[in-house]
Design an enzyme around this catalytic site. Structure first.
Site, PDB file in Angstrom:
ATOM      1  N   LYS A  70       2.835 -15.330   2.359  1.00 54.16           N
ATOM      2  CA  LYS A  70       2.996 -16.054   1.088  1.00 54.16           C
ATOM      3  C   LYS A  70       4.487 -16.321   0.919  1.00 54.16           C
ATOM      4  CE  LYS A  70       1.441 -17.710  -2.840  1.00 54.16           C
ATOM      5  NZ  LYS A  70       0.525 -18.869  -2.947  1.00 54.16           N
ATOM      6  N   ASP A 118      -6.581  -6.857   4.269  1.00 46.35           N
ATOM      7  CA  ASP A 118      -7.713  -6.201   3.593  1.00 46.35           C
ATOM      8  C   ASP A 118      -8.606  -7.257   2.963  1.00 46.35           C
ATOM      9  OD1 ASP A 118      -9.239  -4.065   2.411  1.00 46.35           O
ATOM     10  OD2 ASP A 118      -8.254  -4.539   0.516  1.00 46.35           O
ATOM     11  N   ASP A 149     -12.621  -8.864   4.369  1.00 45.63           N
ATOM     12  CA  ASP A 149     -13.894  -8.849   3.627  1.00 45.63           C
ATOM     13  C   ASP A 149     -14.440 -10.277   3.501  1.00 45.63           C
ATOM     14  OD1 ASP A 149     -13.725  -6.040   3.130  1.00 45.63           O
ATOM     15  OD2 ASP A 149     -14.597  -6.296   1.128  1.00 45.63           O
ATOM     16  N   ASP A 207      -3.342 -18.187   0.563  1.00 45.45           N
ATOM     17  CA  ASP A 207      -4.357 -18.873  -0.254  1.00 45.45           C
ATOM     18  C   ASP A 207      -5.054 -19.951   0.572  1.00 45.45           C
ATOM     19  OD1 ASP A 207      -1.881 -20.168  -0.242  1.00 45.45           O
ATOM     20  OD2 ASP A 207      -1.925 -20.757  -2.362  1.00 45.45           O
ATOM     21  N   TYR A 256       0.823  -1.215   0.000  1.00 51.63           N
ATOM     22  CA  TYR A 256       0.000   0.000   0.000  1.00 51.63           C
ATOM     23  C   TYR A 256       0.856   1.263   0.000  1.00 51.63           C
ATOM     24  CZ  TYR A 256      -4.640  -1.990   0.925  1.00 51.63           C
ATOM     25  OH  TYR A 256      -5.834  -2.628   0.828  1.00 51.63           O
TER      26      TYR A 256
HETATM   27  C1  IPM Z   1     -10.453  -0.882   3.894  1.00 56.29           C
HETATM   28  C2  IPM Z   1     -10.508  -0.284   2.506  1.00 56.29           C
HETATM   29  C3  IPM Z   1      -9.268   0.561   2.252  1.00 56.29           C
HETATM   30  C4  IPM Z   1      -8.075  -0.379   2.284  1.00 56.29           C
HETATM   31  C5  IPM Z   1      -9.254   1.380   0.950  1.00 56.29           C
HETATM   32  C6  IPM Z   1     -10.461   2.249   0.806  1.00 56.29           C
HETATM   33  C7  IPM Z   1      -8.027   2.224   0.842  1.00 56.29           C
HETATM   34  O1  IPM Z   1     -10.684  -1.275   1.542  1.00 56.29           O
HETATM   35  O2  IPM Z   1     -10.333  -0.123   4.863  1.00 56.29           O
HETATM   36  O3  IPM Z   1     -10.573  -2.104   4.012  1.00 56.29           O
HETATM   37  O4  IPM Z   1      -7.776  -1.036   1.275  1.00 56.29           O
HETATM   38  O5  IPM Z   1      -7.438  -0.446   3.331  1.00 56.29           O
HETATM   39 MN    MN Z   2     -11.127  -3.249   2.393  1.00 59.30          MN
END
Ligand code: IPM
Ligand code: MN
Ligand code: NAD
Length: 356
Positions: free
Chosen positions: A191, A247, A251, A223, A141
């Protein structure tokens, strides 16, 4: 003395959900007899439209001066073609860097009442209780990047990942100490079969872990971890991983509890801590008043616990969310026949009624 909160709603559903969380914070402060003051600052695409930058200097200053920051979400299709350095997402990345927020805590728990919402079978997800510890100010990042260059006659782009030993040491220590207060198990995700940064990550984690003989440490490739989260999420206690892997895995893990609209986070570091839902600005539902406010309300609970040391008040908010769900209130992301249809406002009211 009053505690001062900088509220940064951002874009899309950011405003709706931070409004909801501020209402909950105000009521909780009244009941638990402490004082809060609030100040709202712009960031993201909204700030870009108003003043040409996604992260105005006075937003950063207000965040640094505050006792805690409550953040909504930034981004949206409207700004997808803005030059990369001025994209709305730079606001949240810039704040993380400016505040030195190297730890991002993303708790994933699946109360029985939500287990039927997961696309996975209830017996697989019920009782899941994971703390994802994501490194937040390093890795790919924040490495050098090139948007476009001609190399050997063809256009290419690149992003550089680097991690230093001290960066991995401090996040590992945080994860180990978090695990000591939980079930004493840390899974480090990397990884290292391919990436040099991951090999440095793994050997540094192993080295730091020597100071924590009470912690059971294991390692997974990312993975396989993605698969294990779906196969058997209850095997995990604390997961520690890099910025990018954290990240993506968080999710995925959000699905265990049925909706990303339930997932809070806390970002902790050298100065003021920042609290935000893990989801984004949800452009597809923004402005309709139907976003699930619970992720942000639960982020506000984390704010009370970690920044203001108001544990009882934090617990009261978490219980109120559980009770509102147990009563049957569901925003559209979780709605099914037989439940009570809620929108952002009615879901927030249901939570407010249960704060005691
Ligand atoms: C998160 C988001 C952010 C990230 C983006 C918006 C920069 O996806 O907070 O999970 O990737 O960290
Ligand atoms: Mn995110
Ligand atoms: P998203 O998290 O905004 O949305 C993904 C899906 O989840 C959408 O269908 C959305 O409607 C749903 N969703 C998200 N939050 C919800 C809630 N509270 N209640 C109900 N449903 C909810 O991810 P995306 O669509 O990939 O990204 C949209 C924008 O948000 C992009 O510009 C992205 O960069 C940005 N983003 C910002 C942050 C942040 O500010 N921290 C985090 C993630 C994404």
């Amino acid at each position: 003395m009053a505690n001062h909160i900088a509220v940064i709603p951002g874009d899309g559903i950011g405003r709706e959900i931070t409004d909801a969380a501020v209402k909950v914070l105000k009521k909780t402060a009244d009941i638990y007899h402490f004082e809060l003051t609030f100040e709202t600052k712009e960031a993201g695409g909204t700030a870009y439209d108003q003043c040409g930058v996604p992260l105005p200097e006075d937003t950063v200053e207000a965040a640094k001066q505050a006792d805690a920051v409550l953040f909504g979400a930034v981004g949206g299709d409207k700004w997808d073609h803005v030059t990369p350095k001025l994209r709305p997402e730079q606001a949240v990345l810039g704040l993380r860097k400016a505040l030195g927020l190297y730890v991002n805590l993303r708790p994933v728990s699946v109360p029985a009442v939500l287990s039927e919402y997961s696309p996975l079978k209830p017996d697989i997800v019920t009782g899941t209780d994971i703390l994802i510890v994501r490194e937040l100010v390093g890795g790919i990042y924040f490495g050098d990047r090139c948007e476009s260059e001609i190399h050997n006659g063809v256009e290419r782009a690149w992003d550089l990942e680097n991690y230093s030993v001290p960066e991995v040491q401090r996040i590992t220590k945080f994860a180990m100490e978090a695990a000591q207060k939980r079930r004493g198990h840390v899974t480090s995700v990397d990884k290292s079969n391919v990436l040099a940064t991951s090999r440095l990550w793994r050997r540094t984690v192993i080295d730091v872990a020597k100071q924590y003989p009470d912690i059971r440490l294991d390692h997974l490739y990312v993975d396989n971890c993605a698969m294990q989260l779906a196969l058997n999420p209850k095997q995990f206690d604390v997961i520690v991983t890099s910025n990018l892997f954290g990240d993506i895995l968080s999710d995925e893990a959000a699905v265990l509890g049925g909706s990303i609209g339930m997932m809070p986070s806390a970002s902790i570091g050298e100065q003021t801590s920042l609290y935000e839902p893990i989801h984004g600005s949800a452009p597809d539902i923004a402005g309709q008043g139907i976003a699930n406010p619970c992720a942000t309300i639960l982020s506000a609970a984390m704010l009370l616990r970690y920044s203001l040391k108001q544990d009882a008040a934090a617990g009261a908010i978490e219980r109120a969310v559980d009770k509102a769900l147990a009563e049957g209130w569901r925003t559209p992301d979780l709605y099914k026949d037989g439940f009570k249809k809620a929108n952002t406002a009615t879901m927030t009211d249901a939570v407010l009624r249960h704060i005691q």
